[in-house]
Write an enzyme that holds these catalytic residues in place. Sequence first.
Site, PDB file in Angstrom:
ATOM      1  CD  GLU A  43      -4.898   0.636   2.855  1.00 27.77           C
ATOM      2  OE1 GLU A  43      -4.769  -0.248   3.892  1.00 27.77           O
ATOM      3  OE2 GLU A  43      -5.422   0.427   1.854  1.00 27.77           O
ATOM      4  CB  SER A  90      -8.436  -0.454   4.655  1.00 24.07           C
ATOM      5  OG  SER A  90      -8.938  -1.745   4.288  1.00 24.07           O
ATOM      6  NE  ARG A 108      -3.508  -2.497   0.163  1.00 24.33           N
ATOM      7  CZ  ARG A 108      -3.104  -3.654  -0.256  1.00 24.33           C
ATOM      8  NH1 ARG A 108      -1.867  -3.650  -1.137  1.00 24.33           N
ATOM      9  NH2 ARG A 108      -3.634  -4.697  -0.423  1.00 24.33           N
TER      10      ARG A 108
HETATM   11  C1  LIG Z   1     -15.496   0.154  -0.669  1.00 21.41           C
HETATM   12  C2  LIG Z   1     -14.063   0.475  -0.666  1.00 21.41           C
HETATM   13  C3  LIG Z   1     -13.273  -0.644  -0.938  1.00 21.41           C
HETATM   14  C4  LIG Z   1     -11.591  -0.672  -0.945  1.00 21.41           C
HETATM   15  N1  LIG Z   1     -11.077  -1.891  -1.012  1.00 21.41           N
HETATM   16  C5  LIG Z   1      -9.777  -1.587  -1.512  1.00 21.41           C
HETATM   17  C6  LIG Z   1      -8.854  -2.880  -1.599  1.00 21.41           C
HETATM   18  O1  LIG Z   1      -9.439  -4.068  -1.450  1.00 21.41           O
HETATM   19  N2  LIG Z   1      -7.607  -2.644  -1.764  1.00 21.41           N
HETATM   20  C7  LIG Z   1      -6.987  -1.569  -1.740  1.00 21.41           C
HETATM   21  O2  LIG Z   1      -5.918  -1.375  -1.770  1.00 21.41           O
HETATM   22  N3  LIG Z   1      -7.798  -0.385  -1.737  1.00 21.41           N
HETATM   23  C8  LIG Z   1      -9.321  -0.397  -1.329  1.00 21.41           C
HETATM   24  N4  LIG Z   1      -9.920   0.664  -1.391  1.00 21.41           N
HETATM   25  C9  LIG Z   1      -9.197   1.972  -1.331  1.00 21.41           C
HETATM   26  C10 LIG Z   1      -9.053   2.635  -2.769  1.00 21.41           C
HETATM   27  O3  LIG Z   1     -10.368   2.231  -3.773  1.00 21.41           O
HETATM   28  C11 LIG Z   1      -7.879   2.203  -3.623  1.00 21.41           C
HETATM   29  O4  LIG Z   1      -6.557   2.773  -2.814  1.00 21.41           O
HETATM   30  C12 LIG Z   1      -7.662   2.776  -4.867  1.00 21.41           C
HETATM   31  O5  LIG Z   1      -6.567   2.299  -5.385  1.00 21.41           O
HETATM   32  C13 LIG Z   1      -7.593   4.428  -4.883  1.00 21.41           C
HETATM   33  O6  LIG Z   1      -7.875   5.104  -6.056  1.00 21.41           O
HETATM   34  P1  LIG Z   1      -8.685   6.355  -6.404  1.00 21.41           P
HETATM   35  O7  LIG Z   1      -8.375   6.371  -7.830  1.00 21.41           O
HETATM   36  O8  LIG Z   1      -9.894   6.280  -5.973  1.00 21.41           O
HETATM   37  O9  LIG Z   1      -7.519   7.090  -5.714  1.00 21.41           O
HETATM   38  P2  LIG Z   1      -7.842   8.399  -4.926  1.00 21.41           P
HETATM   39  O10 LIG Z   1      -8.440   8.093  -3.610  1.00 21.41           O
HETATM   40  O11 LIG Z   1      -8.282   9.614  -5.725  1.00 21.41           O
HETATM   41  O12 LIG Z   1      -6.535   9.064  -4.526  1.00 21.41           O
HETATM   42  C14 LIG Z   1      -5.485   8.206  -3.754  1.00 21.41           C
HETATM   43  C15 LIG Z   1      -4.283   8.724  -3.964  1.00 21.41           C
HETATM   44  O13 LIG Z   1      -3.775   8.259  -5.211  1.00 21.41           O
HETATM   45  C16 LIG Z   1      -3.291   9.694  -5.708  1.00 21.41           C
HETATM   46  N5  LIG Z   1      -3.743   9.603  -7.383  1.00 21.41           N
HETATM   47  C17 LIG Z   1      -4.833   9.199  -7.896  1.00 21.41           C
HETATM   48  N6  LIG Z   1      -4.764   9.313  -9.115  1.00 21.41           N
HETATM   49  C18 LIG Z   1      -3.602   9.639  -9.600  1.00 21.41           C
HETATM   50  C19 LIG Z   1      -2.603   9.705 -10.676  1.00 21.41           C
HETATM   51  N7  LIG Z   1      -3.375   9.500 -11.800  1.00 21.41           N
HETATM   52  N8  LIG Z   1      -1.506  10.049 -10.726  1.00 21.41           N
HETATM   53  C20 LIG Z   1      -0.978  10.123  -9.349  1.00 21.41           C
HETATM   54  N9  LIG Z   1      -1.541  10.106  -8.202  1.00 21.41           N
HETATM   55  C21 LIG Z   1      -2.767   9.755  -8.313  1.00 21.41           C
HETATM   56  C22 LIG Z   1      -4.242  11.013  -5.098  1.00 21.41           C
HETATM   57  O14 LIG Z   1      -3.403  12.053  -5.210  1.00 21.41           O
HETATM   58  C23 LIG Z   1      -3.989  10.115  -3.853  1.00 21.41           C
HETATM   59  O15 LIG Z   1      -2.612  10.563  -3.073  1.00 21.41           O
HETATM   60  C24 LIG Z   1     -11.264   0.474  -1.174  1.00 21.41           C
HETATM   61  C25 LIG Z   1     -12.153   1.786  -1.095  1.00 21.41           C
HETATM   62  C26 LIG Z   1     -13.379   1.331  -1.062  1.00 21.41           C
HETATM   63  C27 LIG Z   1     -14.238   2.728  -0.846  1.00 21.41           C
END
Ligand SMILES: Cc1cc2nc3c(=O)[nH]c(=O)nc-3n(C[C@H](O)[C@H](O)[C@H](O)COP(=O)(O)OP(=O)(O)OC[C@H]3O[C@@H](n4cnc5c(N)ncnc54)[C@H](O)[C@@H]3O)c2cc1C
Length: 292
Positions: free
Chosen positions: A280, A209, A160
Amino acid sequence: MNIEEHVVLARYTTIGTGGPAAAFARPETLGDLEEALAWAGERGLPVATVGLGSNLLVADDGFDGVVLKLGGELATANVEDERLVAGGGAANAVCLHRARAAALGGFEFACAIPGTVGGGVWMNAGAYGSDWAAILERALVVDGDGPRWLTPAELGLSYRRSGLRRGQVVARADFRLAPRPVQEIKAKVAELQALRKAAQPTNKRTFGSVFKNPDHELSAGRMLEACGLKGHRIGGAQISPRHANFIENADGARSEDALALMAEARRRAHEQFGVELEHEVVFLGSLELPPV
Ligand SMILES: Cc1cc2nc3c(=O)[nH]c(=O)nc-3n(C[C@H](O)[C@H](O)[C@H](O)COP(=O)(O)OP(=O)(O)OC[C@H]3O[C@@H](n4cnc5c(N)ncnc54)[C@H](O)[C@@H]3O)c2cc1C
């Protein structure tokens, strides 16, 4: 490219909290992205990218910088031979759909991760024994110095975590997949989604998480459950009665409510188990947890 001012970020986070970004842009091409980064650089403003906001807690008083939301060709996903070639803003669900349609396996683990390709790289997102590092071949990272392709090792992917810094934007990523019958992919996805539904709140507003699993026999969720925190509420936020490592927006939550719950959870885990939980969820803006 159009730069908007004071865009409220609660609309762009799955928990539904967060104040305004001083500036907000939606780059759709590499050229747009470089233009937006140059615009921020000229004004000395910090830059953050939002994907689906599914791992993000934004301060109630917002972020005094430029927020980028990738769209257009930076959010497409296509299959080329045995590779999935995706924009940083492509939703995981779209990537999985494309891979399945091409009978390519390897992305199934991401079926329950509601984010984008770029957010997955930032966090090395993972589930069910796999993660981005396992399938990512390279990512195109753009910052004020221009674009460059980086391998998972160069991205510093571990549990992570990546070595990416604010202002570095994942514009594209290539994933290495492997042929797999469509029926097998569908069956695997159905199995993982059923596991997820049985264990976690799936129809609530959360950011996934809250804490990373500590180096301990108990997971973060089990530890917080043992602290009696399931259902504990502060303001409009509550620790999920279903899974103690989730915070739900129960009713008009603010980010400060979620932060207060996190501080309380860390305090209790430290008191009861001597463990310092590490968050996280990613913070954006002036958010800080007190020391335990
Ligand atoms: C119901 C639920 C279940 C989940 N289950 C999991 C799981 O099983 N495993 C897991 O790992 N995570 C899980 N997550 C957390 C989340 O979905 C992941 O971490 C996901 O990868 C975040 O992606 P995002 O595009 O929404 O990023 P965001 O939440 O929008 O951003 C997260 C970080 O990534 C950066 N970021 C986003 N896009 C870019 C880009 N293009 N370039 C550079 N930086 C960027 C942002 O600046 C920030 O620092 C879950 C979340 C929810 C709500």
